[in-house]
Scaffold this motif. Structure first.
Motif, mmCIF file in Angstrom:
data_model
loop_
_atom_site.group_PDB
_atom_site.id
_atom_site.type_symbol
_atom_site.label_atom_id
_atom_site.label_comp_id
_atom_site.label_asym_id
_atom_site.label_seq_id
_atom_site.Cartn_x
_atom_site.Cartn_y
_atom_site.Cartn_z
ATOM 1 N N GLY A 159 0.803 -1.226 -0.006
ATOM 2 C CA GLY A 159 -0.105 -0.164 0.022
ATOM 3 C C GLY A 159 0.932 1.051 0.079
ATOM 4 N N ALA A 160 0.089 2.427 0.233
ATOM 5 C CA ALA A 160 0.743 3.810 -0.057
ATOM 6 C C ALA A 160 1.873 3.951 1.183
ATOM 7 C CB ALA A 160 -0.079 4.758 -0.064
ATOM 8 N N ARG A 161 1.382 3.596 2.251
ATOM 9 C CA ARG A 161 2.425 3.612 3.389
ATOM 10 C C ARG A 161 3.798 2.782 3.285
ATOM 11 N NH1 ARG A 161 -2.106 2.719 7.451
ATOM 12 N NH2 ARG A 161 -2.855 1.595 5.867
ATOM 13 N N GLN A 162 3.463 1.739 2.699
ATOM 14 C CA GLN A 162 4.651 0.937 2.636
ATOM 15 C C GLN A 162 5.604 1.188 1.301
ATOM 16 O OE1 GLN A 162 1.625 -2.270 2.500
ATOM 17 N NE2 GLN A 162 3.390 -3.686 3.205
ATOM 18 N N LEU A 163 4.889 1.801 0.338
ATOM 19 C CA LEU A 163 5.798 2.216 -1.016
ATOM 20 C C LEU A 163 6.233 3.579 -0.501
ATOM 21 C CD1 LEU A 163 3.071 1.553 -3.455
ATOM 22 C CD2 LEU A 163 5.234 0.556 -3.624
ATOM 23 N N ALA A 164 6.113 4.456 0.530
ATOM 24 C CA ALA A 164 6.564 5.602 0.843
ATOM 25 C C ALA A 164 7.655 5.313 1.564
ATOM 26 C CB ALA A 164 5.702 6.580 1.691
ATOM 27 N N HIS A 165 8.182 4.047 2.230
ATOM 28 C CA HIS A 165 9.034 3.657 2.989
ATOM 29 C C HIS A 165 9.611 2.423 2.554
ATOM 30 C CE1 HIS A 165 6.658 6.227 5.609
ATOM 31 N NE2 HIS A 165 7.871 6.615 6.204
ATOM 32 N N PRO A 166 10.170 2.461 1.330
ATOM 33 C CA PRO A 166 10.903 1.221 0.639
ATOM 34 C C PRO A 166 11.822 0.613 1.697
ATOM 35 C CG PRO A 166 11.651 3.250 -0.584
ATOM 36 C CD PRO A 166 10.604 3.667 0.582
ATOM 37 N N ASP A 167 12.753 1.078 2.171
ATOM 38 C CA ASP A 167 13.861 0.522 3.305
ATOM 39 C C ASP A 167 13.087 -0.162 4.262
ATOM 40 O OD1 ASP A 167 15.803 1.883 1.803
ATOM 41 O OD2 ASP A 167 16.101 3.291 3.593
ATOM 42 N N ALA A 168 11.897 0.187 4.825
ATOM 43 C CA ALA A 168 11.122 -0.668 5.589
ATOM 44 C C ALA A 168 10.511 -1.960 4.709
ATOM 45 C CB ALA A 168 10.006 -0.151 6.433
ATOM 46 N N LEU A 169 10.162 -1.658 3.589
ATOM 47 C CA LEU A 169 9.477 -2.869 2.865
ATOM 48 C C LEU A 169 10.349 -3.754 2.280
ATOM 49 C CD1 LEU A 169 6.905 -3.670 1.260
ATOM 50 C CD2 LEU A 169 7.663 -2.071 -0.474
ATOM 51 N N ARG A 170 11.695 -3.585 2.364
ATOM 52 C CA ARG A 170 12.786 -4.261 1.757
ATOM 53 C C ARG A 170 12.622 -5.897 2.218
ATOM 54 N NH1 ARG A 170 15.908 -1.864 -1.127
ATOM 55 N NH2 ARG A 170 15.780 0.202 0.285
ATOM 56 N N ASP A 171 12.508 -6.204 3.459
ATOM 57 C CA ASP A 171 12.527 -7.555 3.794
ATOM 58 C C ASP A 171 11.403 -8.409 3.205
ATOM 59 O OD1 ASP A 171 14.899 -7.203 4.848
ATOM 60 O OD2 ASP A 171 14.088 -7.117 7.080
ATOM 61 N N LEU A 172 10.125 -7.746 3.191
ATOM 62 C CA LEU A 172 8.968 -8.386 2.870
ATOM 63 C C LEU A 172 8.830 -8.505 1.352
ATOM 64 C CD1 LEU A 172 6.224 -9.673 3.947
ATOM 65 C CD2 LEU A 172 5.389 -7.204 3.613
ATOM 66 N N TRP A 173 9.402 -7.472 0.515
ATOM 67 C CA TRP A 173 9.711 -7.448 -0.938
ATOM 68 C C TRP A 173 10.568 -8.666 -1.233
ATOM 69 C CZ3 TRP A 173 12.115 -2.663 -3.423
ATOM 70 C CH2 TRP A 173 12.532 -2.765 -4.869
ATOM 71 N N ALA A 174 11.584 -8.950 -0.505
ATOM 72 C CA ALA A 174 12.627 -9.934 -1.003
ATOM 73 C C ALA A 174 12.010 -11.165 -0.753
ATOM 74 C CB ALA A 174 13.765 -9.745 -0.168
ATOM 75 N N GLN A 175 11.021 -11.430 0.570
ATOM 76 C CA GLN A 175 10.583 -12.772 0.603
ATOM 77 C C GLN A 175 9.509 -13.164 -0.193
ATOM 78 O OE1 GLN A 175 10.044 -13.649 5.106
ATOM 79 N NE2 GLN A 175 10.602 -11.668 5.279
ATOM 80 N N ALA A 176 8.749 -12.060 -0.956
ATOM 81 C CA ALA A 176 7.674 -12.447 -1.802
ATOM 82 C C ALA A 176 7.719 -13.269 -2.761
ATOM 83 C CB ALA A 176 6.971 -10.989 -2.254
ATOM 84 N N ASP A 177 7.087 -14.392 -3.082
ATOM 85 C CA ASP A 177 6.997 -15.103 -4.286
ATOM 86 C C ASP A 177 6.265 -14.229 -5.590
ATOM 87 O OD1 ASP A 177 8.035 -17.830 -2.945
ATOM 88 O OD2 ASP A 177 6.217 -17.471 -1.890
ATOM 89 N N LEU A 178 5.443 -13.287 -5.279
ATOM 90 C CA LEU A 178 5.138 -12.702 -6.232
ATOM 91 C C LEU A 178 4.744 -11.166 -5.640
ATOM 92 C CD1 LEU A 178 3.487 -12.015 -9.013
ATOM 93 C CD2 LEU A 178 1.489 -12.934 -7.765
ATOM 94 N N LEU A 179 5.230 -10.130 -6.406
ATOM 95 C CA LEU A 179 5.025 -8.919 -6.033
ATOM 96 C C LEU A 179 4.001 -8.170 -6.939
ATOM 97 C CD1 LEU A 179 6.079 -6.308 -4.082
ATOM 98 C CD2 LEU A 179 7.781 -5.535 -5.982
ATOM 99 N N CYS A 180 2.857 -7.440 -6.397
ATOM 100 C CA CYS A 180 1.938 -7.035 -7.333
ATOM 101 C C CYS A 180 2.123 -5.443 -7.173
ATOM 102 C CB CYS A 180 0.509 -7.431 -7.109
ATOM 103 S SG CYS A 180 0.349 -9.199 -7.053
ATOM 104 N N VAL A 181 2.094 -4.625 -8.123
ATOM 105 C CA VAL A 181 2.354 -3.284 -8.055
ATOM 106 C C VAL A 181 1.736 -2.461 -9.610
ATOM 107 C CG1 VAL A 181 4.222 -3.247 -6.544
ATOM 108 C CG2 VAL A 181 4.615 -3.357 -8.971
ATOM 109 N N ASN A 182 1.581 -1.321 -9.517
ATOM 110 C CA ASN A 182 1.263 -0.996 -10.988
ATOM 111 C C ASN A 182 2.554 -0.312 -11.446
ATOM 112 O OD1 ASN A 182 1.644 2.051 -9.799
ATOM 113 N ND2 ASN A 182 -0.563 1.860 -9.405
ATOM 114 N N ALA A 183 2.493 0.340 -12.589
ATOM 115 C CA ALA A 183 3.882 0.821 -13.046
ATOM 116 C C ALA A 183 4.391 1.967 -12.539
ATOM 117 C CB ALA A 183 3.441 0.971 -14.762
ATOM 118 N N HIS A 184 3.681 2.938 -12.033
ATOM 119 C CA HIS A 184 4.157 3.985 -11.393
ATOM 120 C C HIS A 184 4.675 3.565 -10.108
ATOM 121 C CE1 HIS A 184 2.327 7.041 -14.082
ATOM 122 N NE2 HIS A 184 1.495 6.245 -14.087
ATOM 123 N N GLU A 185 3.805 2.626 -9.195
ATOM 124 C CA GLU A 185 4.565 1.947 -8.080
ATOM 125 C C GLU A 185 6.095 1.190 -8.373
ATOM 126 O OE1 GLU A 185 0.411 1.418 -5.712
ATOM 127 O OE2 GLU A 185 1.377 -0.271 -6.720
#
Length: 301
Positions: A159-185
């Motif tokens: 969501g928007a709050r996670q995308l605004a803090h990519p450093d905090a998202l990094r671990d969850l992003w790396a663990q994801a088997d599938l990441l779903c975003v739009n092109a701007h995100e």
């Protein structure tokens, strides 16, 4: 297939069709009360496709929370809803005559999902994570780290709050088997706040390069929605593109949830990428022809 969705469960007050404001009062075509939030939108869509679904969310000890709990149960969805001292989250959604939506949100209890843990994740085939507060994201990451083994596929739709803090998202992003975003995100994640797309709706070749940059480990995949250009699934080696289905747009607010959840249901069930993309495209086309963000119907006792 057993799917657990994690994220917001809120009440949406949807107002349409809104025109530019002139004066202190404006007549509109419709005002309705609906269930909303990414976790609920995805759950309704996947349950309608035959999945066994549980929802991890947080609501208040109020009428709205009871209505959401009762609605989930009536649709055969297991509500794993913790109760918080804050009220159930609410959002006022203003939809204009082109279907574009603006939302005014009071997060309330929805920002506290996971404070009491995430029991039962190990019984899921898919864990589908929607937008979370940074606190909820940290609780989820701790729960995942404590698991001796992870029997499920992890899907992350930040969501928007996670995308605004990519450093905090990094671990969850790396663990994801599938990441779903739009092109701007996607641009924001790989290029930072100064990143710019060459066009509002990037063509498939641009989306393919973006998706490749999102991959953080072998076996990871990415799903990018491209607005009017369609969508692209990147399987780690190749990109699979699907165009949009032209329909009359009533409201775009639930298109992303409808697309991603239908894709995940088909993809996790073993469908080829093109078939999963086609199912997702039909799902999004159906939802953008109705006012609320899902097909659950009005919220009522």
């Amino acid at each position: 297939m057993h799917i657990t969705t994690i994220g917001a469960a809120i009440v949406d007050v949807v107002v349409s069709t809104v025109q530019p404001m002139r004066g202190a009062k404006q007549d509109v075509e419709h005002i309705g009360l609906y269930a909303g939030g990414g976790a609920l939108n995805a759950a309704f869509n996947m349950a309608a496709r035959g999945a066994q679904v549980a929802v991890h969310a947080c609501v208040g000890a109020d009428l709205e929370g009871k209505l959401l709990r009762d609605l989930l149960q009536s649709r055969g969805i297991q509500p794993v809803l913790s109760t918080h001292r804050l009220p159930t989250g609410k959002s006022v959604v203003m939809v204009d005559d082109a279907g574009a939506a603006r939302a005014y949100a009071q997060r309330g209890a929805s920002a506290w999902v996971g404070e009491q843990g995430f029991a039962g994740l190990d019984r899921s085939d898919v864990v589908y994570v929607t937008g979370l507060s940074l606190e909820s994201q940290a609780w989820l990451q701790a729960a995942l780290a404590a698991m001796l083994r992870r029997p499920f596929r992890l899907v992350v739709t930040p969501g928007a709050r996670q995308l605004a803090h990519p450093d905090a998202l990094r671990d969850l992003w790396a663990q994801a088997d599938l990441l779903c975003v739009n092109a701007h995100e996607a641009v924001r994640l790989v290029q930072g706040d100064d990143g710019r797309l060459p066009a509002d709706d990037p063509p498939p070749e641009v989306a393919r390069n973006l998706a490749r940059q999102l991959i953080r480990r072998p076996g990871q995949t990415a799903l990018l929605t491209l607005g009017a250009e369609g969508a692209l699934f990147f399987d780690g080696r190749a990109g699979h593109f699907h165009p949009v289905q032209p329909v009359d747009v009533v409201s775009t607010i639930g298109a992303g949830d409808a697309f991603a959840s239908a894709f995940v249901h088909a993809w996790a069930g073993g469908a080829p990428p093109q078939d999963a993309l086609a199912a997702a495209t039909r799902s999004a086309a159906q939802v953008i022809q109705v006012v609320p963000a899902n097909l659950a119907g009005p919220l009522q006792a």
